[in-house]
Design an enzyme around this catalytic site. Structure first.
Site, PDB file in Angstrom:
ATOM      1  N   ASP A  87      86.135  65.798 -28.867  1.00 24.90           N
ATOM      2  CA  ASP A  87      86.216  64.786 -27.912  1.00 24.90           C
ATOM      3  C   ASP A  87      87.319  65.358 -26.987  1.00 24.90           C
ATOM      4  O   ASP A  87      88.437  65.685 -27.290  1.00 24.90           O
ATOM      5  CB  ASP A  87      87.062  63.723 -28.876  1.00 24.90           C
ATOM      6  CG  ASP A  87      87.184  62.728 -28.109  1.00 24.90           C
ATOM      7  OD1 ASP A  87      86.980  62.399 -26.934  1.00 24.90           O
ATOM      8  OD2 ASP A  87      87.949  61.662 -28.821  1.00 24.90           O
TER       9      ASP A  87
ATOM     10  N   GLY B  61      94.914  60.355 -24.716  1.00 29.10           N
ATOM     11  CA  GLY B  61      95.327  59.434 -23.942  1.00 29.10           C
ATOM     12  C   GLY B  61      94.566  58.821 -22.778  1.00 29.10           C
ATOM     13  O   GLY B  61      94.745  58.072 -22.314  1.00 29.10           O
TER      14      GLY B  61
ATOM     15  N   MET C  85      94.268  52.765 -28.444  1.00 37.91           N
ATOM     16  CA  MET C  85      95.425  53.342 -27.779  1.00 37.91           C
ATOM     17  C   MET C  85      96.545  52.208 -27.767  1.00 37.91           C
ATOM     18  O   MET C  85      96.275  51.247 -27.515  1.00 37.91           O
ATOM     19  CB  MET C  85      95.287  54.020 -26.680  1.00 37.91           C
ATOM     20  CG  MET C  85      94.224  55.194 -26.591  1.00 37.91           C
ATOM     21  SD  MET C  85      94.102  56.075 -24.966  1.00 37.91           S
ATOM     22  CE  MET C  85      92.629  56.895 -24.931  1.00 37.91           C
TER      23      MET C  85
ATOM     24  N   MET D 266      94.251  56.127 -32.051  1.00 36.06           N
ATOM     25  CA  MET D 266      95.452  56.905 -31.448  1.00 36.06           C
ATOM     26  C   MET D 266      96.614  56.034 -31.351  1.00 36.06           C
ATOM     27  O   MET D 266      97.071  55.795 -30.420  1.00 36.06           O
ATOM     28  CB  MET D 266      94.961  57.232 -29.993  1.00 36.06           C
ATOM     29  CG  MET D 266      93.812  58.521 -29.908  1.00 36.06           C
ATOM     30  SD  MET D 266      92.979  58.736 -28.300  1.00 36.06           S
ATOM     31  CE  MET D 266      91.860  57.531 -28.751  1.00 36.06           C
TER      32      MET D 266
ATOM     33  N   HIS E 298      88.019  55.364 -33.112  1.00 33.63           N
ATOM     34  CA  HIS E 298      89.230  56.617 -32.926  1.00 33.63           C
ATOM     35  C   HIS E 298      90.447  55.986 -32.564  1.00 33.63           C
ATOM     36  O   HIS E 298      90.888  55.551 -31.779  1.00 33.63           O
ATOM     37  CB  HIS E 298      89.021  57.636 -31.894  1.00 33.63           C
ATOM     38  CG  HIS E 298      89.661  58.860 -31.624  1.00 33.63           C
ATOM     39  ND1 HIS E 298      89.766  59.397 -30.535  1.00 33.63           N
ATOM     40  CD2 HIS E 298      90.886  59.158 -32.206  1.00 33.63           C
ATOM     41  CE1 HIS E 298      90.714  60.345 -30.408  1.00 33.63           C
ATOM     42  NE2 HIS E 298      91.324  60.044 -31.516  1.00 33.63           N
TER      43      HIS E 298
ATOM     44  N   GLY F  29      88.775  62.059 -18.591  1.00 31.16           N
ATOM     45  CA  GLY F  29      88.412  62.518 -17.465  1.00 31.16           C
ATOM     46  C   GLY F  29      89.337  63.933 -17.490  1.00 31.16           C
ATOM     47  O   GLY F  29      89.667  64.695 -16.432  1.00 31.16           O
TER      48      GLY F  29
ATOM     49  N   ASP G 114      87.750  54.075 -28.212  1.00 29.91           N
ATOM     50  CA  ASP G 114      89.145  54.724 -28.331  1.00 29.91           C
ATOM     51  C   ASP G 114      90.326  53.626 -28.300  1.00 29.91           C
ATOM     52  O   ASP G 114      90.514  52.836 -27.129  1.00 29.91           O
ATOM     53  CB  ASP G 114      89.275  55.586 -26.947  1.00 29.91           C
ATOM     54  CG  ASP G 114      88.445  56.836 -27.031  1.00 29.91           C
ATOM     55  OD1 ASP G 114      88.716  57.599 -28.082  1.00 29.91           O
ATOM     56  OD2 ASP G 114      87.903  57.245 -26.188  1.00 29.91           O
TER      57      ASP G 114
ATOM     58  N   SER H  88      83.766  60.340 -19.540  1.00 30.68           N
ATOM     59  CA  SER H  88      83.498  60.438 -18.099  1.00 30.68           C
ATOM     60  C   SER H  88      82.163  61.200 -17.775  1.00 30.68           C
ATOM     61  O   SER H  88      81.533  60.698 -16.844  1.00 30.68           O
ATOM     62  CB  SER H  88      84.651  61.425 -17.351  1.00 30.68           C
ATOM     63  OG  SER H  88      85.152  62.427 -17.805  1.00 30.68           O
TER      64      SER H  88
ATOM     65  N   HIS I 112      81.694  55.437 -29.229  1.00 35.58           N
ATOM     66  CA  HIS I 112      82.896  55.835 -29.499  1.00 35.58           C
ATOM     67  C   HIS I 112      83.808  54.889 -28.861  1.00 35.58           C
ATOM     68  O   HIS I 112      83.801  54.748 -27.724  1.00 35.58           O
ATOM     69  CB  HIS I 112      83.143  57.180 -29.024  1.00 35.58           C
ATOM     70  CG  HIS I 112      84.302  58.012 -29.224  1.00 35.58           C
ATOM     71  ND1 HIS I 112      84.666  58.656 -30.468  1.00 35.58           N
ATOM     72  CD2 HIS I 112      85.633  58.237 -28.520  1.00 35.58           C
ATOM     73  CE1 HIS I 112      85.736  59.167 -30.393  1.00 35.58           C
ATOM     74  NE2 HIS I 112      86.413  59.074 -29.516  1.00 35.58           N
TER      75      HIS I 112
ATOM     76  N   SER J 268      82.054  57.631 -25.019  1.00 35.67           N
ATOM     77  CA  SER J 268      83.237  56.883 -25.027  1.00 35.67           C
ATOM     78  C   SER J 268      83.154  55.826 -23.928  1.00 35.67           C
ATOM     79  O   SER J 268      83.155  56.218 -22.867  1.00 35.67           O
ATOM     80  CB  SER J 268      84.262  57.989 -25.151  1.00 35.67           C
ATOM     81  OG  SER J 268      85.453  57.054 -24.745  1.00 35.67           O
TER      82      SER J 268
ATOM     83  N   MET K 124      90.450  67.532 -31.341  1.00 37.47           N
ATOM     84  CA  MET K 124      90.553  67.058 -29.862  1.00 37.47           C
ATOM     85  C   MET K 124      90.787  68.017 -28.902  1.00 37.47           C
ATOM     86  O   MET K 124      91.332  69.257 -29.550  1.00 37.47           O
ATOM     87  CB  MET K 124      92.064  66.226 -29.651  1.00 37.47           C
ATOM     88  CG  MET K 124      92.115  64.993 -30.341  1.00 37.47           C
ATOM     89  SD  MET K 124      90.919  63.610 -29.594  1.00 37.47           S
ATOM     90  CE  MET K 124      91.116  63.744 -27.935  1.00 37.47           C
TER      91      MET K 124
HETATM   92  C1  DX5 Z   1      90.788  60.680 -24.993  1.00 41.19           C
HETATM   93  C2  DX5 Z   1      89.818  60.053 -25.815  1.00 41.19           C
HETATM   94  C3  DX5 Z   1      88.443  60.300 -25.417  1.00 41.19           C
HETATM   95  C4  DX5 Z   1      87.906  60.271 -24.164  1.00 41.19           C
HETATM   96  C5  DX5 Z   1      87.110  61.291 -23.528  1.00 41.19           C
HETATM   97  O1  DX5 Z   1      92.152  60.497 -25.543  1.00 41.19           O
HETATM   98  O2  DX5 Z   1      89.910  60.451 -27.096  1.00 41.19           O
HETATM   99  O3  DX5 Z   1      87.460  59.861 -26.440  1.00 41.19           O
HETATM  100  O4  DX5 Z   1      87.217  59.067 -23.778  1.00 41.19           O
HETATM  101  O5  DX5 Z   1      86.947  61.319 -22.376  1.00 41.19           O
HETATM  102  P1  DX5 Z   1      86.140  62.395 -21.506  1.00 41.19           P
HETATM  103  O6  DX5 Z   1      85.037  62.811 -22.270  1.00 41.19           O
HETATM  104  O7  DX5 Z   1      86.329  61.910 -20.066  1.00 41.19           O
HETATM  105  O8  DX5 Z   1      87.044  63.598 -21.894  1.00 41.19           O
HETATM  106 ZN    ZN Z   2      88.308  59.563 -28.468  1.00 43.12          ZN
END
Ligand code: DX5
Ligand code: ZN
Length: 228
Positions: A175, A142, A37, A68, A66, A145, A35, A198, A33, A8, A137
């Site tokens: 994820d 959001g 938002m 969101m 993805h 890390g 994200d 991360s 991936h 991601s 999830m």
């Molecule tokens: C969170 C995202 C994830 C995020 C995961 O809302 O959908 O894709 O990048 O990050 P890590 O792997 O650091 O939890």
């Molecule tokens: Zn994601």
């Protein structure tokens, strides 16, 4: 089938996304991936179709987008046109999920549905046969890390059972909070696509982190198969 790794870019340096994608691909990333938002469905704001269009020019693997966001129906065609090969939408924002899933497919992308940690697996019952993949999830969406929510492991098993009952071989993507230490457990529980932000991009060597994660994920498959 081998487990797919989807780094991601949320945790990458947004001023150097091309370098981040290239490093992940050298490490064996199967997907990238992305994200998206909107500051409404989740508290954070990230990127939109123009960035996906730029990523599409440089990525050699498919883009896994993805969403969101509230009202994803308004944007799926823009993301498909920008080059998304996979588009996932959250069940929590869609009263007409069946229509949305088929709209994504009609645009030529694979359609995924996403469950937040507090959303029951049963909400997939009547859409299970239609989806190309399910995204579980394992953190509240959001931010990158965050810490993996342990309940997600049994949730993966529940989703797999539901898909099997529906006669669907659709893979399950996981994820949130996945790293070298817990990847084998989620694969054993049924995850076939691993998102990692991360763990890849906050490491000193994203190429190597991708390679190591992929080896750990696929080692888990091999050992669970040989112990049967
Ligand atoms: C969170 C995202 C994830 C995020 C995961 O809302 O959908 O894709 O990048 O990050 P890590 O792997 O650091 O939890
Ligand atoms: Zn994601």
């Amino acid at each position: 089938m081998s487990v797919l790794i989807a780094p991601s870019i949320l945790s990458a340096d947004f001023a150097a996304l091309g370098n981040a994608v290239a490093a992940a691909e050298r490490g064996g990333a199967d997907l990238i991936h992305v994200d998206v938002m909107d500051g409404h469905f989740v508290p954070n704001i990230t990127i939109g179709p123009p960035v996906v269009r730029s990523l599409k020019k440089i990525a050699t693997v498919p883009l896994d987008v993805h969403l969101m966001i509230e009202e994803p129906d308004r944007y799926i065609d823009a993301f498909a046109e920008a080059g998304a090969a996979m588009i996932s939408v959250h069940v929590e924002v869609l009263p007409h999920l069946h229509r949305t899933v088929h709209a994504i497919k009609a645009l030529g992308a694979k359609a995924g549905v996403v469950l937040n940690p507090s959303t029951p697996v049963a909400s997939l019952t009547d859409i299970a046969a239609d989806v190309d993949y399910v995204l579980v999830m394992s953190v509240n969406p959001g931010f990158g890390g965050q810490t993996f929510i342990p309940r997600s492991e049994s949730k993966l098993r529940e989703v797999r059972a539901l898909l099997d009952r529906a006669g669907s071989g659709a893979p399950i993507e996981i994820d949130g909070g996945i790293d070298q230490h817990n990847v084998a457990r989620v694969v054993a529980a049924g995850a076939g696509i691993i998102v990692a932000g991360s763990a890849v991009f906050h490491s000193a060597d994203p190429e190597r982190a991708t390679r190591d994660l992929k080896a750990a994920a696929n080692g888990a498959t091999a050992s669970s198969a040989s112990s049967r």
